[in-house]
Write a protein that holds these residues in place. Structure first.
Motif, short mmCIF file in Angstrom:
data_model
loop_
_atom_site.label_atom_id
_atom_site.label_comp_id
_atom_site.label_asym_id
_atom_site.label_seq_id
_atom_site.Cartn_x
_atom_site.Cartn_y
_atom_site.Cartn_z
N TRP A 7 10.76 6.77 -4.59
CA TRP A 7 10.77 5.39 -4.73
C TRP A 7 11.22 5.05 -6.00
O TRP A 7 11.87 3.96 -6.33
N LYS A 8 10.85 5.58 -7.15
CA LYS A 8 11.17 5.24 -8.42
C LYS A 8 12.87 5.40 -8.42
O LYS A 8 13.45 4.51 -9.16
N GLU A 37 -0.75 2.31 -8.55
CA GLU A 37 -1.40 3.25 -7.13
C GLU A 37 0.30 3.69 -6.50
O GLU A 37 1.02 2.71 -6.44
N PRO A 38 0.00 4.90 -5.80
CA PRO A 38 1.25 5.14 -5.04
C PRO A 38 1.85 3.93 -4.22
O PRO A 38 2.94 3.79 -3.67
N GLU A 39 0.78 3.37 -3.19
CA GLU A 39 1.04 2.34 -2.28
C GLU A 39 1.84 1.15 -2.88
O GLU A 39 2.67 0.58 -2.41
N VAL A 54 3.63 1.29 -5.50
CA VAL A 54 5.01 1.64 -6.23
C VAL A 54 5.80 1.52 -4.72
O VAL A 54 7.09 1.32 -5.00
N LYS A 55 5.34 2.01 -3.80
CA LYS A 55 5.98 1.91 -2.30
C LYS A 55 6.42 0.34 -2.18
O LYS A 55 7.73 0.10 -1.73
N THR A 56 5.53 -0.43 -2.33
CA THR A 56 5.52 -1.98 -2.04
C THR A 56 6.60 -2.29 -3.05
O THR A 56 7.63 -3.12 -2.81
N LEU A 57 6.72 -1.81 -4.32
CA LEU A 57 7.69 -2.44 -5.28
C LEU A 57 9.10 -1.97 -4.95
O LEU A 57 9.86 -2.81 -4.71
N LYS A 58 9.25 -0.77 -4.42
CA LYS A 58 10.64 -0.37 -3.90
C LYS A 58 10.97 -1.24 -2.96
O LYS A 58 12.33 -1.66 -2.66
N GLU A 59 10.10 -1.56 -1.86
CA GLU A 59 10.52 -2.33 -0.69
C GLU A 59 10.85 -3.86 -0.87
O GLU A 59 12.00 -4.42 -0.70
N ALA A 111 6.46 -8.97 -11.78
CA ALA A 111 5.27 -9.39 -11.12
C ALA A 111 4.31 -8.12 -10.94
O ALA A 111 3.04 -8.24 -11.13
N LYS A 112 4.85 -7.14 -10.64
CA LYS A 112 3.96 -5.76 -10.49
C LYS A 112 3.43 -5.67 -11.63
O LYS A 112 2.36 -4.93 -11.99
#
Length: 453
Positions: free
Chosen positions: A369-370, A410-412, A414-419, A436-437
């Protein structure tokens, strides 16, 4: 103008029978003699002439010869100090050691210090290394195999470097560290068995000297002092020796950082496990220490004697049947405790395995994701104006802040950030999502972000 000084000296009279020698008026006849060149000056001159040396070159050669003579003299003195050190016959497996696998080799064993190990002094290491070199130098071998010689050099390099020696001592697998079950050790052998074990563990203590285990006659103060020390044990033991190297030829900054982070996490885990091991050792030894029972019995007897104003009553003597029954009950209780402990260990092991797999999966996903977010940032020209090339400092700063964001979130998230970044597209919309994150992190992000603040 010179001044004449008269000294008060009186010339004594000539001895009796003295006669003045008559002057012959003729010199002594010449005699031909053979003259031989000799002495250190002539030897130096002859050496320079024969070897065609300048004065400077001759001085250097002379100094080297004197240093070699002094070293030989020192070596002879060391022969007396440590007879036989480093001269034992090596096992064929040790001689066949691969110098490339130096992290797996026994550095003390290579130098012949296997019996001394962490107690070996700098002088021991120096003498053993010199003797090993004299015996195993490639020039002295027909096949000129220098494999073991390289192992010798690596062992010397490791053991003469303070930090590297500590790292090796921290994981030295050649030291027997077995601990017998305190419940199976006889009371009269308890101190004899556990005193050397705690002395061995004490080599990792930052505080020296280490509190000694004592003997059967140790006082209450000495016993309590010992356990107070070990319950506050401050260990310098580290586990850098087990660090993994980044893949050879890898130039990815992310990969190197990931390897470093993984090594740090592994060292922390091993350190925590070792602290737990020491704590459990102290707990089990204390729980079965016969001196504790003796001290409690003495205190109880003293209280009874004080209360009744006389001696405490003698302990009731058990019959053979009662002794056998008590021993049987104790054995059953121990077996039940072992079964319960085994069941707990099995369950905790399964939980640890599941947690480990979940953690590995999350780590792989985080990296993926990163990388996706970093691709969007790069495609956005690192949010610079059109036509403006981003400076290396800006690139480094934005990627470092992305690393910090992934580590804090949190991992979730990071996943949301990627999307959301991929959905927003390149440019300012993507940057707004990242900001925003960062803002959502709150106090955790304070002072750590400038590009995405």
């Amino acid at each position: 103008m010179a001044t004449v000084v008269a000294l008060p000296l009186t010339i004594p009279a000539a001895p009796a029978g003295y006669t003045k020698a008559a002057a012959s008026g003729k010199p002594t006849a010449p005699v031909e003699r053979q003259v031989y060149p000799a002495g250190p000056s002539y030897i130096s001159y002859a050496r320079r002439e024969l070897l065609q040396l300048s004065f400077e070159e001759d001085d250097k050669a002379t100094s080297s010869a004197r240093a070699a003579a002094a070293a030989l003299k020192l070596a002879n003195a060391e022969e007396v100090l440590f007879p036989g050190l480093g001269e034992e016959q090596e096992h064929k497996d040790l001689l066949a050691a691969d110098p490339k696998e130096w992290k797996k080799q026994d550095h003390y064993g290579v130098l012949g210090l296997g019996d001394l190990r962490y107690t070996a002094t700098d002088d021991h290491i120096k003498v053993a290394h010199r003797r090993k070199v004299l015996r195993h130098h490639p020039d002295k071998k027909v096949d000129h195999d220098d494999g073991f010689f390289k192992c010798i050099q690596k062992a010397h390099e490791t053991l003469t470097h303070k930090d590297r020696r500590r790292q090796f001592d921290s994981v030295d697998w050649n030291i027997a560290d077995d601990v017998p079950n305190p419940k199976t050790v006889a009371a009269d052998k308890y101190c004899e068995v556990y005193a050397p074990i705690f002395a061995r563990e004490g080599r990792f203590s930052n505080i020296q000297p280490v509190a000694q285990f004592g003997d059967d006659a140790s006082s209450k103060k000495e016993v309590e002092g010992f356990y107070d020390f070990w319950y506050n044990f401050d260990s310098w033991r580290s586990f850098e020796w087990h660090d993994k190297e980044a893949n050879e030829g890898a130039d990815s900054r992310d990969e190197k950082r990931f390897t470093e982070k993984k090594n740090k996490a592994e060292r922390t885990r091993l350190k925590k496990e070792d602290n737990t091991r020491v704590r459990e050792l102290v707990d089990s030894v204390l729980a079965n220490d016969p001196r504790i029972k003796r001290i409690k019995d003495e205190e109880k007897a003293a209280r009874l004697a004080k209360k009744k104003g006389g001696a405490a009553p003698a302990a009731k003597k058990l019959s053979p049947a009662e002794i056998k029954k008590a021993a049987e009950e104790k054995r059953k209780a121990e077996e039940e405790a072992k079964k319960a402990e085994a069941a707990a260990n099995t369950a905790s092991k399964a939980d640890r395995e599941a947690a480990k797999k979940a953690k590995e999966a999350a780590r792989k996903n985080l990296k993926k994701w990163k990388k996706a977010v970093a691709t969007v940032i790069a495609a956005s020209n690192y949010f610079q104006a059109d036509g403006a090339a981003p400076s290396p400092a800006v690139i480094e700063k934005q990627l470092a802040e992305l690393d910090a964001l992934v580590e804090l979130a949190e991992p979730e998230d990071v996943k949301t950030l990627k999307e959301e970044v991929e959905k927003a597209g390149n440019g300012e919309p993507a940057k707004a999502v990242i900001k925003a994150k960062v803002a959502a992190l709150g106090d955790k992000a304070a002072g750590k972000f400038t590009e995405f603040a």
